[in-house]
Design a protein around this motif. Structure first.
Motif, short mmCIF file in Angstrom:
data_model
loop_
_atom_site.label_atom_id
_atom_site.label_comp_id
_atom_site.label_asym_id
_atom_site.label_seq_id
_atom_site.Cartn_x
_atom_site.Cartn_y
_atom_site.Cartn_z
N TYR A 117 0.91 -0.95 -0.12
CA TYR A 117 -0.08 0.02 0.25
C TYR A 117 1.19 1.05 0.24
N ASN A 118 0.24 2.06 -0.97
CA ASN A 118 1.07 3.19 -0.80
C ASN A 118 0.39 4.74 0.11
N PRO A 119 0.99 4.96 1.52
CA PRO A 119 0.41 5.33 2.29
C PRO A 119 0.34 7.15 1.75
N ASP A 120 0.69 7.48 1.12
CA ASP A 120 0.93 8.69 0.05
C ASP A 120 0.03 8.88 -0.98
N TYR A 121 -0.77 8.39 -1.13
CA TYR A 121 -1.73 8.21 -2.68
C TYR A 121 -2.75 8.81 -1.81
N GLU A 122 -3.72 9.52 -3.32
CA GLU A 122 -4.77 10.36 -2.83
C GLU A 122 -5.73 10.13 -4.18
N ASP A 124 -7.72 11.20 -6.56
CA ASP A 124 -9.00 12.31 -7.54
C ASP A 124 -9.97 11.60 -7.83
N ALA A 125 -10.50 11.39 -7.70
CA ALA A 125 -11.73 10.67 -7.85
C ALA A 125 -12.08 9.81 -7.17
N PRO A 126 -13.72 9.28 -6.76
CA PRO A 126 -13.89 8.23 -5.86
C PRO A 126 -13.76 6.64 -6.77
N LEU A 127 -13.50 6.13 -6.09
CA LEU A 127 -12.98 4.62 -6.55
C LEU A 127 -14.13 3.82 -6.54
N LYS A 128 -13.93 2.56 -7.52
CA LYS A 128 -15.00 2.11 -7.37
C LYS A 128 -15.12 1.34 -6.44
N PRO A 129 -15.70 -0.36 -5.84
CA PRO A 129 -15.99 -0.55 -4.96
C PRO A 129 -15.21 -1.87 -4.22
N ASN A 130 -15.21 -2.14 -5.34
CA ASN A 130 -14.06 -3.23 -5.22
C ASN A 130 -12.52 -2.94 -4.83
N PRO A 161 -7.43 -8.28 -11.68
CA PRO A 161 -7.53 -6.92 -12.90
C PRO A 161 -7.96 -5.59 -11.73
N VAL A 162 -8.16 -5.60 -10.00
CA VAL A 162 -8.29 -4.92 -9.61
C VAL A 162 -7.43 -3.99 -9.04
N ILE A 163 -6.17 -5.00 -8.82
CA ILE A 163 -5.21 -4.96 -8.50
C ILE A 163 -4.23 -3.99 -9.48
N ALA A 164 -4.38 -4.31 -10.23
CA ALA A 164 -3.94 -3.83 -11.78
C ALA A 164 -4.25 -2.41 -11.48
N SER A 165 -6.14 -1.78 -11.55
CA SER A 165 -6.06 -0.97 -12.03
C SER A 165 -5.75 0.35 -10.34
N LEU A 166 -5.35 -0.60 -9.57
CA LEU A 166 -4.59 0.04 -8.34
C LEU A 166 -3.64 0.64 -8.88
N MET A 167 -2.83 -0.45 -8.96
CA MET A 167 -1.32 -0.15 -9.77
C MET A 167 -0.96 1.38 -10.15
N GLY A 168 -1.60 1.43 -11.67
CA GLY A 168 -2.05 1.78 -12.76
C GLY A 168 -2.10 3.61 -12.08
N LYS A 169 -3.24 3.47 -10.89
CA LYS A 169 -2.82 4.97 -10.16
C LYS A 169 -2.52 5.28 -9.50
N GLY A 170 -1.10 4.34 -9.16
CA GLY A 170 -0.32 4.47 -8.05
C GLY A 170 -0.62 4.43 -6.89
N ALA A 171 -1.60 3.71 -6.40
CA ALA A 171 -2.70 3.55 -4.67
C ALA A 171 -1.36 2.49 -4.13
N VAL A 172 -0.92 1.26 -5.19
CA VAL A 172 -0.71 0.03 -4.43
C VAL A 172 0.40 -0.34 -5.65
N GLY A 173 1.95 -0.88 -4.89
CA GLY A 173 3.28 -1.24 -5.81
C GLY A 173 2.29 -2.66 -5.52
N VAL A 174 3.23 -3.85 -6.65
CA VAL A 174 3.16 -4.81 -6.39
C VAL A 174 4.80 -5.14 -6.78
N ASN A 175 5.31 -7.09 -6.07
CA ASN A 175 6.39 -6.90 -6.04
C ASN A 175 6.42 -9.21 -6.18
#
Length: 822
Positions: A117-122, A124-130, A161-175
């Motif tokens: 999880y990226n604690p600095d993420y904010e 820009d628009a409401p996130l989808k429920p998932n 796919p939900v994680i991939a979407s959050l990665m694109g927004k900078g909310a999470v990283g994967v390793n």
């Protein structure tokens, strides 16, 4: 010149893969050792080395290097890989499937995708429920979780796919991280500091602590336990034992440690519980048992496999013990297979008194680390050992198996269903014993028709033990015609016939115990709206949901999906919803009303999920802390109780009325086995068998204990319809989310197979449960002559599958084979 290693990966892959061995590891990589390798873009796994050579791989791809080595010595013994290859060939699966099933998880390091999880993420628009559900799953202090953990917390089935979407927004990283495997268990021990290890210095030590009386007492206790000043008697003591024996607190010990008189250190210890006890001699065999024992030895002089057909309570276990002792004395190993973890609890107590620390126990209720310790003890240990375990025990690293005992050999739990390899432990054990030059003893009061047929035709030896131990009488069998009793309104609001209630009352009043058998767990198999007929069904499977009253939930026993019990019918909004049928939970509720003073326990998959739960339920019943034990088929499997006076089989019809050619064989076995739990020692028990078909041939055979008549009846049918043991069954199972594609592809598949195998191929057919976990199912049944070569059949099946893979639509299917299905 480069050196290469061919390896097996714990993945459903047919081929071995070749890796370059780095120069600094060339002398360390050996056949049978474990190495860490990269596979795919980022993943890495624990691979098993099957060959080391200098042949350059013929490939256009870059040959990757081995990442690291885990073992200086092989983790497998020489026959094991050959055994794996036989399993993969006979059961038509991948060698990687066998590897994954064979090794304990603690020996299989592998990478696991972690999400940070990226604690600095904010946003820009409401996130989808998932997306919001995934971020909420991290909580306040958790910044890193695995994909599987996030799936469990969020309940999302396809989370990638939900994680991939959050990665694109900078909310999470994967390793990728390496999962830790086996971790040795350590324990804190205490020893005398070398500076104080003389009598003069010890006197000074007592002068130092003479004003601290509790420290002085602890030091005295330490010297009594360890004899630290005597080189001959000196021994170690753990911190836990020292505090327990001295009666002092950890704070007092800390005082001695700070003064430097004592030192603490960590020591690796075993997780395997070895109970120290005085070893006993086995019980002397009765004349009948001694005769059977001698006949088994005579059979082993000529044949590899012997079937011991001994009635319940005839003392088969005592014969096993004498055979085990003989083999161990010859310096060889023994594998004692049981079908159910529940039985290991009771029989371990008997075996440990005779074989002591030669006994190892191995089953799935052990932790990964405990199973690794058993593996390592067999791999590196010296001297003969006895392993008591369930089906997965056949994969352990035996060095010299002299005997395999398959107790209750008829049990279906010896067959692995999912995932692959779908092997039968009894049949695989025969091959394993042959590879070691050992013998196999199959034991049962109701042998499988397949095994009995092999004994009748001379493939196996046959020894019969028709007399109960101590000449005890077989139980009295009483039929209760529940159809007639309900017609007379004598069973209007109860599950129990009047005769069963009376026999239970008599048993309880005389201090005896009762077993009630109902082979359905839960409160009821389904619920129904009485007004419109609505029945709740699983969203992911084509089955009704089972009602579990205690948790007020409806549960799918195929996929585990659960929902709350509705307060009203969703179709007509009626509140008139009632349960249909009954399971063990309902039996327990009604018994509490009939016999409120009785101590009742229930043993099914809901109450006995853990090792300690099994042990507690069986232990309490054995010690007569429980009066009535209610259970599913778990209670039918070889348990030995001295004080059971009554067994009630509550619904014999439910055992027989199943769309399977083995239904009558299994029903007979279950009813005879559960009947054998009563009337042991010198007392005759009672079995009350409730049925609406008292004149059914099978029911009559059960009451007359006519096993051989049942076998003859079933063999006549199977010969006519080309079923085992006259033919071998292979079922091709096809699954897909798209039913249209599934129907078309399965039809084409069956036609291609028929061109090669003729009328041996039947189908495709739609099974009774045709939709499980969102996948539609079709089956193609093949009936192959027993004399046919399985490798040749496998070649045909694989060539047809390669033809089918040319179709793009076929890629939408999941396909597997089930050889010798049950």
């Amino acid at each position: 010149m480069s050196t290469y290693a061919d390896v097996i990966l714990p993945l459903p892959l047919e081929n071995q893969y070749t890796y370059r061995i780095p120069a600094d590891l060339e002398s360390l990589v050996v056949r049978g050792s474990r190495v860490i390798v990269h596979f795919g873009k980022k993943r890495f796994y624990t691979a098993i080395v099957v060959d080391v050579h200098d042949r350059q791989p013929q490939t256009d791809y870059e040959v990757k290097e081995i990442f690291s080595i885990l073992d200086a010595t092989p983790i497998l013994r020489r026959p094991q890989l050959r055994f794996w290859e036989w399993i993969a060939s006979y059961y038509i699966c991948k060698l990687g499937d066998v590897y994954k099933a064979a090794l304990p998880s603690g020996l299989k390091l592998e990478s696991e995708t972690t999400v940070t999880y990226n604690p600095d993420y904010e946003a820009d628009a409401p996130l989808k429920p998932n997306e919001q559900a995934v971020l909420d799953a991290f909580g306040r202090n958790v910044v890193k979780q695995t994909v599987s953990d996030l799936e469990k917390k969020t309940g999302l089935r396809n989370i990638v796919p939900v994680i991939a979407s959050l990665m694109g927004k900078g909310a999470v990283g994967v390793n990728e991280e390496l999962k830790q495997g086996f971790v040795p268990k350590t324990q804190t021990y205490v020893r005398l500091h070398p500076d104080w290890a003389t009598e003069d210095r010890m006197q000074e030590a007592f002068d130092v602590v003479k004003r601290a009386k509790k420290q002085e007492q602890l030091l005295v206790s330490f010297l009594d336990l360890t004899h630290a000043l005597n080189p001959v008697l000196k021994q170690e003591v753990s911190k836990k034992e020292l505090l327990e024996k001295s009666g002092q607190s950890a704070a007092i010990l800390d005082g001695l440690l700070k003064r430097g008189i004592l030192q603490s250190y960590e020591k690796e210890v075993s997780r395997l519980q070895t109970r120290m006890c005085r070893l006993e001699e086995p019980h002397a065999l009765t004349d009948e048992q001694q005769a059977a024992y001698g006949k088994i030895l005579d059979v082993f002089a000529e044949k590899e496999v012997c079937l011991l057909h001994g009635v319940t309570s005839s003392g088969k276990t005592e014969i096993y013990i004498h055979l085990i002792r003989q083999v161990l004395r010859s310096g060889r190993q023994v594998l004692y297979l049981l079908p159910e973890i529940a039985i290991t609890t009771q029989i371990t107590d008997r075996l440990v008194k005779i074989f002591g620390d030669q006994l190892l126990v191995y089953h799935s209720k052990f932790s990964d680390n405990e199973r690794v310790e058993v593996w390592n003890k067999l791999l590196h240990g010296k001297g003969p050992m006895l392993v008591l375990g369930v089906r997965s025990s056949i994969f352990l690293p035996f060095s010299s198996l002299g005997l395999i005992i398959v107790d209750e050999e008829h049990e279906t739990t010896y067959k692995q269903q999912d995932p692959a390899p779908r092997y039968h432990a009894r049949n695989a054990a025969i091959i394993l014993a042959q590879m070691h030059g050992g013998k196999v003893l199959l034991g049962s009061a109701t042998p499988s028709i397949d095994s009995y047929f092999n004994a009748m035709t001379g493939k196996f030896g046959l020894v019969e033990l028709p007399v109960r131990y101590g000449a005890a009488s077989p139980p009295e069998m009483i039929l209760a015609n529940i159809r007639e009793l309900k017609r007379r309104k004598q069973m209007k609001d109860t599950l129990f016939s009047p005769i069963l209630i009376e026999k239970m009352r008599q048993a309880l009043e005389s201090g005896q115990q009762v077993i009630l058998f109902q082979n359905r767990r839960g409160f009821a198999p389904m619920i129904e709206c009485k007004d419109c007929g609505w029945i709740p069904r699983c969203q992911h499977c084509d089955v009704s949901m089972t009602y579990h009253k205690f948790h007020q939930k409806l549960v799918c026993h195929y996929c585990g999906f659960t929902v709350r019990v509705p307060s009203e019918c969703p179709e007509c909004h009626s509140v008139n919803i009632r349960p249909l049928g009954f399971g063990t939970e309902k039996v327990e509720e009604e018994i509490a009303l009939l016999f409120p003073a009785a101590r009742v326990a229930r043993m099914d998959l809901d109450t006995a999920r853990t090792r300690t739960a099994y042990e507690r339920i069986i232990g309490d019943f054995e010690k007569q802390k429980t009066d009535i034990l209610i259970g599913t088929q778990m209670i039918s499997k070889g348990l030995d109780f001295s004080h059971v006076a009554v067994v009630g089989i509550l619904n014999a019809d439910g055992l027989m009325n199943y769309p399977d050619f083995r239904a009558h064989e299994r029903a007979f076995q279950l009813m005879m086995q559960v009947s054998g739990r009563t009337g042991r020692r010198d007392k005759q028990g009672v079995v009350v068998l409730q049925t609406s078909q008292p004149d059914h041939p099978l029911i009559q055979m059960v009451t007359q204990r006519a096993y051989k008549e049942m076998v003859s009846w079933q063999l006549a049918e199977r010969s006519m319809f080309r079923y085992p043991p006259y033919y071998r069954l292979i079922i091709l199972v096809l699954r897909s989310k798209n039913p249209t594609v599934l129907d078309e592809q399965s039809r084409q598949y069956a036609e291609r197979l028929r061109r090669r195998l003729g009328d041996r191929v039947l189908g495709p057919v739609t099974p009774p449960v045709s939709y499980i976990q969102l996948l539609h199912i079709r089956k193609i049944v093949m009936k192959i002559e027993i004399a046919a070569s399985i490798p040749q059949v496998r070649d045909i099946l694989e060539s047809v599958q390669q033809e089918m893979k040319q179709s793009t639509e076929f890629r939408q299917l999941l396909v597997h084979y089930d050889v010798d299905p049950l």
